[in-house]
Design a protein around this motif. Sequence first.
Motif, PDB file in Angstrom:
ATOM      1  N   MET A 256       0.872  -1.141  -0.077  1.00  0.00           N
ATOM      2  CA  MET A 256       0.101   0.017   0.059  1.00  0.00           C
ATOM      3  C   MET A 256       0.837   1.378  -0.003  1.00  0.00           C
ATOM      4  SD  MET A 256      -3.360   0.610   1.596  1.00  0.00           S
ATOM      5  CE  MET A 256      -3.533   0.628   3.146  1.00  0.00           C
TER       6      MET A 256
ATOM      7  N   LEU B 238       2.219   1.718  -3.387  1.00  0.00           N
ATOM      8  CA  LEU B 238       0.938   2.120  -4.205  1.00  0.00           C
ATOM      9  C   LEU B 238       0.610   3.615  -4.182  1.00  0.00           C
ATOM     10  CD1 LEU B 238      -1.814   1.470  -5.895  1.00  0.00           C
ATOM     11  CD2 LEU B 238      -3.091   1.538  -3.707  1.00  0.00           C
TER      12      LEU B 238
ATOM     13  N   PHE C  31      -4.856  -5.980  -5.497  1.00  0.00           N
ATOM     14  CA  PHE C  31      -5.690  -5.426  -4.473  1.00  0.00           C
ATOM     15  C   PHE C  31      -7.170  -5.490  -4.481  1.00  0.00           C
ATOM     16  CE2 PHE C  31      -2.226  -2.431  -3.953  1.00  0.00           C
ATOM     17  CZ  PHE C  31      -2.572  -1.916  -2.555  1.00  0.00           C
TER      18      PHE C  31
ATOM     19  N   GLY D  58      -6.301   5.531   1.674  1.00  0.00           N
ATOM     20  CA  GLY D  58      -5.247   4.754   1.810  1.00  0.00           C
ATOM     21  C   GLY D  58      -4.600   5.142   2.906  1.00  0.00           C
TER      22      GLY D  58
ATOM     23  N   ALA E 199      -6.500   3.827   5.731  1.00  0.00           N
ATOM     24  CA  ALA E 199      -6.418   2.260   6.066  1.00  0.00           C
ATOM     25  C   ALA E 199      -5.136   1.900   6.304  1.00  0.00           C
ATOM     26  CB  ALA E 199      -6.831   1.811   4.718  1.00  0.00           C
TER      27      ALA E 199
ATOM     28  N   PHE F 182       5.999  -1.129  -8.132  1.00  0.00           N
ATOM     29  CA  PHE F 182       4.458  -1.128  -7.775  1.00  0.00           C
ATOM     30  C   PHE F 182       3.948  -2.419  -8.290  1.00  0.00           C
ATOM     31  CE2 PHE F 182       0.689   0.067  -9.627  1.00  0.00           C
ATOM     32  CZ  PHE F 182      -0.219  -0.257  -8.722  1.00  0.00           C
TER      33      PHE F 182
ATOM     34  N   ASN G 111       2.073  -5.372  -6.482  1.00  0.00           N
ATOM     35  CA  ASN G 111       0.458  -5.631  -6.796  1.00  0.00           C
ATOM     36  C   ASN G 111       0.282  -7.063  -7.183  1.00  0.00           C
ATOM     37  OD1 ASN G 111      -2.089  -5.535  -7.124  1.00  0.00           O
ATOM     38  ND2 ASN G 111      -2.112  -3.678  -8.892  1.00  0.00           N
TER      39      ASN G 111
END
Lengths: 685, 77
Positions: free
Chosen positions: A171, A174, A341, A485, A488, A546, A550
Amino acid sequence: MGAIQKHGPWALVGALGAAALAVVATQRGEPINALWVVVAAVCVYLIAYRYYSLYIADNVMRLDPKRETPAHRHNDGLDYVPTNKSVLFGHHFAAIAGAGPLVGPVLAAQMGYLPGMLWILAGVVLAGAVQDFMILFISMRRDGRSLGELIRAELGVIPGVIALFGTFMIMVILLAVLAMVVVKALAESPWGTFTVGATIPIALLMGLYARYIRPGKVGEVSIIGFVLLMAAIVYGGQIAADPYWGPAFTFTGVQLTWMLIGYGFVAAILPVWLLLAPRDYLSTFLKIGTIVGLAIGIVFVAPHMQMPAMTKFVDGTGPVWAGSLFPFLFITIACGAVSGFHALISSGTTPKLVDNELDTRFIGYGGMLMESFVAIMALVAACVIEPGIYFTMNSPGGLVGTTPESAAAAVTALGFPVGADVIAQTAKDVGEHSIISRTGGAPTLAVGMAHIISSAIGGKTMMAFWYHFAILFEALFILTAVDAGTRAGRFMLQDLLGLISPTFKDTASWGPSVIATALCVGAWGFFLHQGVTDPLGGIYTLWPLFGISNQMLAAVALTLATVVIFKMKRERYAFVTIIPTVWLCICTLTAGWQKIFSPDPKIGFLSHADRFAKAIAEGKVLAPAKSMDDMHKIVFNDRIDAALAVMFVGLVVAIVVFGVMACVKAYRADRWTALEADPTLAPAE
Amino acid sequence: MTGTAASSQSFRDRLRAFNKCVCDGARLMVGQGDYGTYVAHIAKTHPDQTPMTEREFFRNRENARFGVGNTSGFRCC
């Protein structure tokens, strides 16, 4: 007779798709119409949905329409509510569709449209949609529990903690990469900066309105916000041209980076109703509207693809990102083909709202096909602009310089002839000072979208409006993702730190919250700053990282799905998840290995660090560094990136090992060992 | 004649149903469930309880989406 009626129409769809693919594959030398690409994609989706998703539903999952879903079992009218299939599809799609499927295909266009298109189609049918569908199914059968909880329950406590930590790091990368896309799009662009900045007061106004004046009137407040936004775009042009305000809204990348970091911290602490929620309305509705508009635009305008089917850069010498077709294409296009994701979304709110088990096929598999279609449209938008312009916009500044003349010379030398006047004219058309080296994908997509939409509405005079509309639309939902994000991430971090010191788990008290938020913002801010100051243009360095992260999350989710299939004693169908897992592991582990150890300093972090370290030892400053400080920073950043890649590789290897062990154990067991909630049957009505 | 009247009636009903579907879908996209469904649910299963007002329901849903300890508002890439 029955079989012909049942399968006949689908055979026609298949034949149409095959014909469209044949046109795409055989037309060489002259530009083909983008509609062929769209038709081929839609036919592939229809066939895959009709046959493959049904095969999975009937054999792997054995969906049971009579079985009670969590929405019925725990119905509370709030979190668990049986929801109409189409309504829930919209909810799920809005949650999974973001900037990823728009940016990845744009970057992948440097190899031509064909490789990207084939991977998007094959990837979504065999991997991406399967993952979303399987995780939704698994979570639904377990009362809607989250991915972390599912891994802990089915694989064990240690894999659960590893996955939680991995998710947090993924994350961070990201958010850094997404924020970088925004910074790259807004740097030196007063028009863009003004309109995006204007979203903050607009959102605050909307927040107060929806809180105190007309609570709950989402539609009303969204319309007000939308009108104000359009006004901001229209007047942004005048602001940018103003001798005082123009320079006042012109910022360098580094300035924007610090603003974003400050903004991220404040926004994550503010009450949600004030900024985050109203901005969420704007970004969600604007996103859905723009996607629909782009689809209509492509069908209506039927533009031609200017980019060749395949460029010479499949060998890995391209200027946009480093690395050859295998494995790097498969990590550059993550969302749109397969995105880890989505496993978080499919195990989030969606499974708690499913009315009937059979609906999951449409929502899980169908929703991902829809996202893949967005990726195809982004690819089309990137390929309808002149390849010369595409490479002018996406090459690092070190290569193309800063003037139209230097860029035209450099890009023409790459093999894509373009005139300096064309570059200058394009910048003027879209209302920007310069379009040279505007990496990150968003500006390219915006030019492509402006090209398509302005052909339908407004012509050339409206091109600047549509360009800034597209930039605003991307920046808006990226900023919402950064807000949400960070929040979270802060909760995840508090969970993790709580393992060490239980006081951290208290999400209501101020101290731990502020510390966790600062750590979270600091983590993505570090990579953002590194990317923005990276002389190669951060996308070149960070996007692969990234992509790897992912895709690795996808491999983890598919490993979980495989374990569950074994535990259900349906291992003869496990190939459905084993094939994509193995493919993703091959791609990500190869890419991870190359990013760490490749002797080519363009690809390998360590060899790049060594080259600069050697120069430091000799007291030399290598371009693009400008000072000894720069040199040290490059070496340090390279080593951090390498360490991160090592961590991702370690993470996926560990989860796969735990997964294989769990599969073997389940295979040896003589009975069902999966941990589903009781199969209470819904009362017949 | 009654046939056309009936079908135009059902067309209007279908249009209304479609409209509701679109509105519900748009609201759920930003995490706002249907208030009517909630009130009906409380009335059916907990007739002794007073349901939240529409304003309370709205705030409850907002917090459930982004509030403390909740990650469901997280958006994908």
